[in-house]
Design a protein around this motif. Structure first.
Motif, short mmCIF file in Angstrom:
data_model
loop_
_atom_site.label_atom_id
_atom_site.label_comp_id
_atom_site.label_asym_id
_atom_site.label_seq_id
_atom_site.Cartn_x
_atom_site.Cartn_y
_atom_site.Cartn_z
N ILE A 1 0.81 -1.23 0.00
CA ILE A 1 0.00 0.00 0.00
C ILE A 1 0.84 1.27 0.00
O ILE A 1 0.30 2.36 -0.16
CB ILE A 1 -0.97 0.03 1.20
N GLY A 2 2.15 1.16 0.20
CA GLY A 2 3.00 2.36 0.22
C GLY A 2 4.44 1.99 0.43
O GLY A 2 4.83 0.82 0.39
N HIS A 3 5.27 3.02 0.66
CA HIS A 3 6.70 2.81 0.87
C HIS A 3 6.99 2.76 2.37
O HIS A 3 6.46 3.57 3.13
CB HIS A 3 7.51 3.94 0.21
N PHE A 4 7.84 1.83 2.77
CA PHE A 4 8.20 1.67 4.18
C PHE A 4 9.46 2.47 4.49
O PHE A 4 10.45 2.41 3.75
CB PHE A 4 8.41 0.19 4.52
N GLN A 5 9.41 3.20 5.61
CA GLN A 5 10.52 4.07 5.99
C GLN A 5 10.79 3.92 7.49
O GLN A 5 9.88 4.03 8.30
CB GLN A 5 10.17 5.53 5.67
N SER A 6 12.02 3.66 7.86
CA SER A 6 12.37 3.51 9.27
C SER A 6 12.71 4.87 9.88
O SER A 6 12.99 5.83 9.17
CB SER A 6 13.57 2.56 9.42
N GLY A 7 12.68 4.93 11.20
CA GLY A 7 13.00 6.17 11.90
C GLY A 7 14.37 6.09 12.56
O GLY A 7 15.11 5.13 12.39
N GLY A 8 14.68 7.11 13.33
CA GLY A 8 15.97 7.16 14.02
C GLY A 8 15.96 8.20 15.12
O GLY A 8 15.15 9.14 15.10
N THR A 9 16.85 8.02 16.08
CA THR A 9 16.96 8.93 17.22
C THR A 9 18.28 9.67 17.15
O THR A 9 19.35 9.04 17.19
CB THR A 9 16.87 8.16 18.56
N ARG B 1 24.20 15.86 21.32
CA ARG B 1 24.45 16.85 20.26
C ARG B 1 23.39 17.94 20.36
O ARG B 1 22.30 17.83 19.82
CB ARG B 1 24.42 16.17 18.89
N ALA B 2 23.73 19.03 21.05
CA ALA B 2 22.77 20.10 21.30
C ALA B 2 22.25 20.70 20.00
O ALA B 2 21.09 21.14 19.94
CB ALA B 2 23.42 21.19 22.16
N GLU B 3 23.08 20.70 18.96
CA GLU B 3 22.67 21.30 17.69
C GLU B 3 21.58 20.50 16.99
O GLU B 3 20.98 20.95 16.01
CB GLU B 3 23.88 21.46 16.76
N PHE B 4 21.29 19.28 17.49
CA PHE B 4 20.25 18.45 16.90
C PHE B 4 18.86 18.75 17.49
O PHE B 4 17.85 18.28 16.95
CB PHE B 4 20.56 16.97 17.11
N PHE B 5 18.81 19.53 18.57
CA PHE B 5 17.54 19.71 19.26
C PHE B 5 17.14 21.19 19.34
O PHE B 5 17.88 22.07 18.93
CB PHE B 5 17.62 19.09 20.66
N SER B 6 15.92 21.42 19.83
CA SER B 6 15.32 22.77 19.92
C SER B 6 15.10 23.36 18.54
O SER B 6 15.20 24.58 18.35
CB SER B 6 16.20 23.70 20.77
N ALA C 1 19.88 17.55 12.48
CA ALA C 1 19.61 16.19 12.96
C ALA C 1 19.16 15.30 11.81
O ALA C 1 19.54 14.12 11.73
CB ALA C 1 18.55 16.23 14.05
N ILE C 2 18.35 15.87 10.90
CA ILE C 2 17.89 15.09 9.74
C ILE C 2 19.06 14.75 8.82
O ILE C 2 19.17 13.64 8.29
CB ILE C 2 16.82 15.87 8.96
N GLN C 3 19.98 15.69 8.67
CA GLN C 3 21.10 15.51 7.74
C GLN C 3 22.18 14.59 8.29
O GLN C 3 22.86 13.89 7.53
CB GLN C 3 21.72 16.88 7.40
N HIS C 4 22.33 14.57 9.63
CA HIS C 4 23.48 13.88 10.22
C HIS C 4 23.10 12.78 11.21
O HIS C 4 23.91 12.40 12.06
CB HIS C 4 24.41 14.89 10.90
N SER C 5 21.88 12.26 11.12
CA SER C 5 21.48 11.13 11.96
C SER C 5 20.53 10.24 11.15
O SER C 5 20.22 10.54 9.99
CB SER C 5 20.79 11.61 13.25
N ALA C 6 20.06 9.18 11.77
CA ALA C 6 19.15 8.26 11.08
C ALA C 6 17.72 8.78 11.01
O ALA C 6 16.86 8.17 10.37
CB ALA C 6 19.17 6.90 11.77
N ALA C 7 17.45 9.90 11.68
CA ALA C 7 16.10 10.48 11.65
C ALA C 7 15.77 10.97 10.25
O ALA C 7 16.63 11.50 9.55
CB ALA C 7 15.99 11.63 12.65
N LYS C 8 14.52 10.77 9.83
CA LYS C 8 14.07 11.18 8.50
C LYS C 8 12.73 11.88 8.61
O LYS C 8 11.95 11.62 9.53
CB LYS C 8 13.92 9.97 7.57
N ILE C 9 12.44 12.75 7.67
CA ILE C 9 11.13 13.41 7.63
C ILE C 9 10.09 12.42 7.11
O ILE C 9 10.28 11.76 6.09
CB ILE C 9 11.15 14.65 6.72
N VAL C 10 8.97 12.32 7.85
CA VAL C 10 7.84 11.49 7.41
C VAL C 10 6.77 12.42 6.86
O VAL C 10 6.28 13.30 7.57
CB VAL C 10 7.27 10.68 8.60
#
Length: 376
Positions: A6-14, A19-24, A53-62
């Motif tokens: 039914i669609g494409h499967f995408q995993s997430g990441g933390t 890394r303070a620059e990843f938050f806020s 955080a999106i560019q340098h970790s496993a986190a991705k935009i859903v």
């Protein structure tokens, strides 16, 4: 067809927590805690992360209108996102779903209906999880969009009726608390439980020899909604019961009080049915010439006593209310006639609760049957 079609499967990441620059940032990030069986948005975010955080970790935009499914902690929980967001690695997101063919709430309900099966498939040493392939292999009934919406409507209306009954039960509990304050809130004189009870102890400290059937042996989980349930998984023989009952001579009108984990929940013994219980439950035998059991039950649930209990618990990982501290708890002691008047009021409310609980049980059974009929 298969869920994987039914669609494409995408995993997430933390992102790395150090890394303070990843938050806020301004990108909502959610864990399985947010998967509520409906729509989620910014208000449901655990935290907010940055573009870095999106560019340098496993986190991705859903992307919006994706189906988010829990695959580790919270296996089988699901939700759909109203805004672009990122997720933890415990969530698999199904994106690019054809909304002319699939109703998203129908898909949420389908996934939730498979939670028991998915949990059975979970593997892992410390934290169990399922692979994306397990989700992809789930067979989804391919029915018309209008038929999907009809199913969603029926299940949604049933859920609203269930929520309504649960709300009524909560209001009835608040009614009892309000009546307690109205009748006894001005009483300044309070006495410690140790002076008002014949026995304050706890259940057996040594696990007894269990049997396949026999007399129920209860745990903290058997105190539900401040009442005793006898749906036991462990049983003891009559011989073991006769030996252990000497320490806790249970009678109608005695009180059980949870002391470990989910502590501070009292329950009145209302039946002559034989049972025994573990040491994480305190046993309170009030002096019945001083205390009505239902009055004591309400007193233990009063805001003041519950606050006192919170102040007295020990431990960090596993909070515990010790017997010594229980004996120090103080309650107002009005005349027994006033206590009996209050108990009569409680019995009236309990009769109303029983009627609502019967309705709730019927609705819950109906919804489970509908889920089985619709999703197998």
């Amino acid at each position: 067809m298969k869920l994987g079609d039914i669609g494409h499967f995408q995993s997430g990441g933390t992102p790395q927590k150090d890394r303070a620059e990843f938050f806020s940032g301004n990108i909502p990030w959610v864990s399985t805690v947010a998967l509520n069986g409906g729509r989620i948005g910014e208000k449901d975010a655990n935290t907010f992360i940055t573009e870095q955080a999106i560019q340098h970790s496993a986190a991705k935009i859903v992307p919006v209108n994706s189906l988010l499914v829990g695959t580790r902690v919270g296996i089988g929980k699901a939700a759909v996102n109203d805004v672009p967001m990122a997720t933890s690695q415990d969530i698999v997101s199904i994106t690019d779903i054809d909304l002319t063919h699939w109703d998203l709430q129908y898909l949420i309900l389908f996934v939730c209906s498979q939670a028991e099966y998915l949990n059975q498939q979970a593997r892992g040493a410390t934290i169990k999880g399922i692979k994306a392939d397990t989700l992809k292999a789930l067979p989804v009934k391919e029915i018309s969009l209008s038929a999907q919406k009809q199913i969603v409507d029926k299940l949604t209306r049933t859920k609203k009726l269930i929520d309504n009954r649960q709300h009524v039960l909560a209001l009835l509990d608040e009614l009892v608390k309000a009546r307690f304050v109205e009748m006894f809130g001005d009483i300044a004189r309070r006495e410690p439980l140790r002076d008002l009870c014949n026995i304050i102890t706890d259940g057996t400290h040594q696990p007894p020899q269990f049997t396949a059937q026999g007399i129920p042996f209860l745990f903290v989980s058997n105190i539900v909604n401040n009442a005793i349930t006898y749906d036991a998984e462990k049983f003891i023989s009559l011989e073991t019961y006769n030996e252990l009952i000497k320490r806790t001579p249970i009678e109608v009108g005695d009180i059980l009080l949870s002391t470990v984990g989910s502590y501070g929940h009292p329950a009145v013994v209302t039946s002559k049915r034989k049972f025994l219980f573990q040491r994480h439950i305190a046993y309170i035998k009030p002096k019945h010439e001083l205390l009505n059991a239902y009055y004591l039950h309400a007193a233990l649930l009063s805001d003041k006593v519950q606050h006192d209990i919170d102040m007295r618990v020990k431990g960090i990982a596993q909070k515990t209310l010790n017997l010594t501290e229980i004996k120090k708890l103080t309650i107002p002691v009005p005349s027994l006639s006033l206590q009996n008047q209050f108990a009569a009021f409680v019995h009236q409310v309990d009769a109303s609760k029983a009627a609502v609980q019967a309705q709730l049980a019927g609705l819950t059974t109906l919804r489970a049957k509908l889920m089985q009929d619709f999703f197998g």
